[in-house]
Design an enzyme around this catalytic site. Structure first.
Site, short mmCIF file in Angstrom:
data_model
loop_
_atom_site.label_atom_id
_atom_site.label_comp_id
_atom_site.label_asym_id
_atom_site.label_seq_id
_atom_site.Cartn_x
_atom_site.Cartn_y
_atom_site.Cartn_z
N ASP A 129 0.86 -1.18 0.00
CA ASP A 129 0.00 0.00 0.00
C ASP A 129 0.91 1.25 0.00
O ASP A 129 2.13 1.12 0.16
CB ASP A 129 -0.86 -0.09 1.28
CG ASP A 129 -1.61 1.17 1.60
OD1 ASP A 129 -2.23 1.73 0.68
OD2 ASP A 129 -1.58 1.60 2.77
N ASP A 163 -0.15 5.13 1.30
CA ASP A 163 -0.35 6.00 2.48
C ASP A 163 -0.40 5.17 3.77
O ASP A 163 -1.16 4.20 3.87
CB ASP A 163 -1.67 6.77 2.35
CG ASP A 163 -1.63 7.77 1.21
OD1 ASP A 163 -1.26 8.91 1.43
OD2 ASP A 163 -1.98 7.37 0.07
N ASP A 196 -1.76 -0.92 5.76
CA ASP A 196 -2.01 -0.39 7.10
C ASP A 196 -3.47 -0.22 7.48
O ASP A 196 -3.76 0.15 8.61
CB ASP A 196 -1.32 0.96 7.28
CG ASP A 196 -2.09 2.07 6.58
OD1 ASP A 196 -2.37 1.91 5.38
OD2 ASP A 196 -2.43 3.06 7.23
MG LIG Z 1 -2.94 2.90 3.65
#
Ligand SMILES: [Mg+2]
Length: 269
Positions: free
Chosen positions: A27, A29, A213
């Protein structure tokens, strides 16, 4: 789920040194870059870019970045041409010899643009509301909207969606609501799609990594059970289907550094 940071690469070097291939999916961000107040400021550190570049240039290794961001925005931020990029939660995928845009999302592009337009017209009336149109979706950022304006923002959103009459999916992120076409697709199915393509392209056996995340990455952790090594980034507040957990972005940097040094050196030797 195990806490980890350093021990994964020890055997990974042996794996790649022995002729196995590697697909590393991540991923953006909150994984490669820290979560910041303004998503515009989420810049990739040069060191991380160099690790990704070194890995992507290693024979038998592919790196994919899968994000909710618009594909072009993602590509510009990472700026490593050798990588595979998946934008809009995997609705669009692009990379060396790789191109995909989900046909059901393409079919709803006009409806999504109409919602985008309606939101843009509503935004000036709500202080702090920011609309980010994407090719296959639209994001409404409300980090800078005061609590009193949130209800109004919800009303503008509801009206924009209702008036356009399309079928949409809402994804709630960090102070952002994303509007996507109602398509049965997510980061997990995207990751699987990339993995299946790479199984054809890369020499067997191939090991697959996925790092992310937030809850949208859980689709990938779930679908990749038994098919990949999965790593959830962040503190252990929420349950996760991932195999491992690491504490934050600088642990990701360390992990990437370790993977790159093991893999690149072993392949070169
Ligand atoms: Mg993320």
């Amino acid at each position: 789920m195990r806490e980890t940071s350093a021990h994964i690469p020890e055997w990974l070097g042996d794996w790649v040194g022995g002729g196995g291939s590697l697909l590393l999916m991540t991923d953006y961000d909150g994984t490669l870059t820290p979560i910041v107040n303004d998503p515009e400021d989420a810049c990739l550190a040069d060191e991380v870019r160099e690790r990704l570049r070194a890995l992507a240039r290693t024979p038998g290794v592919r790196v994919a970045v899968i994000s909710g961001r618009d594909l072009e925005d993602l590509r510009e931020r990472v700026a490593v041409p050798e990588l595979i990029y998946a934008g809009c939660h995997g609705l669009e995928i692009s990379g060396p010899n790789l191109s995909f845009s989900h046909p059901d999302a393409e079919a709803q592009q006009d409806a999504v643009h109409a919602v985008s337009m309606a939101l843009c017209m509503g935004a000036p009336f709500i202080e702090g509301m920011r609309v980010e149109p994407k090719r296959l979706g639209v994001a409404v950022h409300y980090r800078h909207v005061a609590a009193a304006g949130r209800q109004e923002l919800e009303t503008v959103l509801a009206r924009s969606l209702h008036r356009k009459g399309g079928q949409f999916k809402l994804i709630h992120g960090h102070k952002v609501i994303e509007v996507l076409p109602q398509v049965s697709w997510n980061k997990g199915l995207c990751a699987l799609w990339i993995r299946d393509r790479m199984m054809i392209e890369l020499p067997a056996p191939m090991i697959v990594f996925y790092m992310g995340d937030d809850w949208t990455d859980e689709y990938a952790f779930e679908i990749l059970v038994g098919k990949a090594v999965t790593v959830r980034v962040g503190e252990a507040h929420e349950p996760s289907k991932a195999d491992y957990r690491i504490s934050g972005v600088h642990e990701v940097e360390r992990l990437l550094t370790n993977i790159a040094s093991e893999v690149v050196e072993r392949r070169a030797s």
